[in-house]
Design a protein around this motif. Structure first.
Motif, PDB file in Angstrom:
ATOM      1  N   GLY A  57       0.807  -1.197   0.000  1.00  0.00           N
ATOM      2  CA  GLY A  57       0.000   0.000   0.000  1.00  0.00           C
ATOM      3  C   GLY A  57       0.847   1.257   0.000  1.00  0.00           C
ATOM      4  N   TYR A  58       0.185   2.389  -0.104  1.00  0.00           N
ATOM      5  CA  TYR A  58       0.852   3.692  -0.072  1.00  0.00           C
ATOM      6  C   TYR A  58       0.485   4.358   1.244  1.00  0.00           C
ATOM      7  CZ  TYR A  58       1.085   2.624  -5.059  1.00  0.00           C
ATOM      8  OH  TYR A  58       1.320   2.009  -6.260  1.00  0.00           O
ATOM      9  N   VAL A  59       1.404   4.335   2.173  1.00  0.00           N
ATOM     10  CA  VAL A  59       1.121   4.780   3.536  1.00  0.00           C
ATOM     11  C   VAL A  59       2.229   5.703   4.007  1.00  0.00           C
ATOM     12  CG1 VAL A  59       0.673   4.056   5.923  1.00  0.00           C
ATOM     13  CG2 VAL A  59      -0.025   2.572   4.025  1.00  0.00           C
ATOM     14  N   VAL A  60       1.860   6.781   4.702  1.00  0.00           N
ATOM     15  CA  VAL A  60       2.844   7.630   5.369  1.00  0.00           C
ATOM     16  C   VAL A  60       2.567   7.607   6.866  1.00  0.00           C
ATOM     17  CG1 VAL A  60       3.323   9.153   3.418  1.00  0.00           C
ATOM     18  CG2 VAL A  60       1.481   9.731   5.007  1.00  0.00           C
ATOM     19  N   ARG A  61       3.642   7.761   7.629  1.00  0.00           N
ATOM     20  CA  ARG A  61       3.551   7.819   9.086  1.00  0.00           C
ATOM     21  C   ARG A  61       3.920   9.231   9.512  1.00  0.00           C
ATOM     22  NH1 ARG A  61       6.295   3.387  13.183  1.00  0.00           N
ATOM     23  NH2 ARG A  61       5.383   4.176  15.135  1.00  0.00           N
ATOM     24  N   ILE A  62       3.112   9.835  10.355  1.00  0.00           N
ATOM     25  CA  ILE A  62       3.327  11.211  10.806  1.00  0.00           C
ATOM     26  C   ILE A  62       3.641  11.203  12.290  1.00  0.00           C
ATOM     27  CG2 ILE A  62       2.425  13.563  10.804  1.00  0.00           C
ATOM     28  CD1 ILE A  62       0.202  12.605   8.958  1.00  0.00           C
ATOM     29  N   ARG A  63       4.647  11.985  12.685  1.00  0.00           N
ATOM     30  CA  ARG A  63       4.976  12.175  14.102  1.00  0.00           C
ATOM     31  C   ARG A  63       4.937  13.655  14.432  1.00  0.00           C
ATOM     32  NH1 ARG A  63      10.422   8.493  14.317  1.00  0.00           N
ATOM     33  NH2 ARG A  63       9.458   6.444  14.282  1.00  0.00           N
ATOM     34  N   GLY A  64       4.634  13.953  15.690  1.00  0.00           N
ATOM     35  CA  GLY A  64       4.669  15.332  16.161  1.00  0.00           C
ATOM     36  C   GLY A  64       3.380  16.091  15.966  1.00  0.00           C
ATOM     37  N   LEU A  65       2.268  15.386  15.835  1.00  0.00           N
ATOM     38  CA  LEU A  65       0.980  16.060  15.623  1.00  0.00           C
ATOM     39  C   LEU A  65       0.580  16.879  16.846  1.00  0.00           C
ATOM     40  CD1 LEU A  65      -1.021  13.098  14.035  1.00  0.00           C
ATOM     41  CD2 LEU A  65      -0.189  15.125  12.843  1.00  0.00           C
ATOM     42  N   PRO A  66      -0.070  18.033  16.632  1.00  0.00           N
ATOM     43  CA  PRO A  66      -0.594  18.804  17.768  1.00  0.00           C
ATOM     44  C   PRO A  66      -1.651  17.993  18.511  1.00  0.00           C
ATOM     45  CG  PRO A  66      -0.685  20.074  15.706  1.00  0.00           C
ATOM     46  CD  PRO A  66      -0.358  18.664  15.332  1.00  0.00           C
ATOM     47  N   TRP A  67      -1.800  18.267  19.801  1.00  0.00           N
ATOM     48  CA  TRP A  67      -2.797  17.540  20.593  1.00  0.00           C
ATOM     49  C   TRP A  67      -4.202  17.763  20.064  1.00  0.00           C
ATOM     50  CZ3 TRP A  67      -0.855  13.763  22.918  1.00  0.00           C
ATOM     51  CH2 TRP A  67       0.381  13.838  23.557  1.00  0.00           C
ATOM     52  N   SER A  68      -4.447  18.933  19.503  1.00  0.00           N
ATOM     53  CA  SER A  68      -5.790  19.250  19.022  1.00  0.00           C
ATOM     54  C   SER A  68      -6.049  18.720  17.617  1.00  0.00           C
ATOM     55  CB  SER A  68      -5.984  20.776  19.013  1.00  0.00           C
ATOM     56  OG  SER A  68      -5.014  21.396  18.176  1.00  0.00           O
ATOM     57  N   CYS A  69      -5.113  17.950  17.080  1.00  0.00           N
ATOM     58  CA  CYS A  69      -5.214  17.490  15.700  1.00  0.00           C
ATOM     59  C   CYS A  69      -6.446  16.603  15.502  1.00  0.00           C
ATOM     60  CB  CYS A  69      -3.949  16.720  15.319  1.00  0.00           C
ATOM     61  SG  CYS A  69      -3.927  16.218  13.590  1.00  0.00           S
TER      62      CYS A  69
END
Length: 215
Positions: A5-17
């Motif tokens: 699949g085509y997947v990205v992993r995100i780190r560091g998101l704001p708490w309100s995201c």
């Protein structure tokens, strides 16, 4: 690639995201199945970890998404990595309130560390709380850059509980977020990055590259 699949992993998101926040951030790419393909991860207490997986439709969308690494979302910059369905499924099964694994192994996860933060600074931050030998892990990404996170294993679960009370205290000018963790979580964050870490000069609190946790 079709199976992964085509997947990205995100780190560091704001708490309100929220899902809408992620959709706006990726407004120039096609997210597969819209909101149902945005997967936030949570701690065993149900708190957001600041991470998410996003499934996109094409390889071109994946390339565009990864180029947004280090862009800001709200007041925070986010880190974006290529991932796949295998990693996403494993992490989603091994995190969150319904994860079957216990956390009674004295491990905590730190988030929000200043860049360049050393293991010695972490030891000073937890002054008076016994950390096991080789008990600090500082994950890096595939370029060898700090992720702003760390895993710390204390001599007992009781000491780890005391460490959790330092949640939102500061190292330098950054406040540090602290969560309960587990060996499996260390594996997901540390083992894929083990080769770059092995290139660094070992220090007194480095983990040996042959293992994840010291018992």
């Amino acid at each position: 690639m079709a199976e992964e699949g085509y997947v990205v992993r995100i780190r560091g998101l704001p708490w309100s995201c929220s899902v809408d926040t992620v959709q706006r951030f990726f407004s120039d790419i096609k997210i597969a199945n819209n909101a149902t393909s945005i997967h936030f991860t949570y701690t065993r207490e149900g708190r957001p970890t600041g991470e998410a997986f996003v499934e996109v439709e094409t390889e071109e969308d994946l390339k565009i998404a990864v180029k947004k690494d280090r862009e800001t979302m709200g007041h925070r910059y986010v880190e974006i990595f290529k991932s796949n369905n295998v990693e996403m499924d494993w992490v989603m099964k091994h995190t969150g309130p319904n994860c079957p694994e216990t956390t009674g192994d004295g491990l905590v996860r730190l988030r929000g560390l200043p860049f360049g933060c050393s293991k010695e600074e972490i030891v000073q931050f937890f002054s008076g709380l016994e950390i096991v030998p080789n008990g600090i892990t500082l994950p890096v990404d595939i370029q060898g850059r700090s992720t702003g996170e760390a895993f710390v294993q204390f001599a007992s679960q009781e000491i780890a509980e005391k460490a959790l009370k330092k949640h939102k205290e500061r190292i330098g000018h950054r406040y540090i977020e602290i969560f309960k963790s587990s060996r499996s979580e260390v594996c997901t964050q540390y083992e894929p990055q083990r080769k770059p870490m092995g290139m660094q000069r070992p220090g007194p609190y480095d983990r040996p590259s042959g293992g994840v946790a010291t018992t």
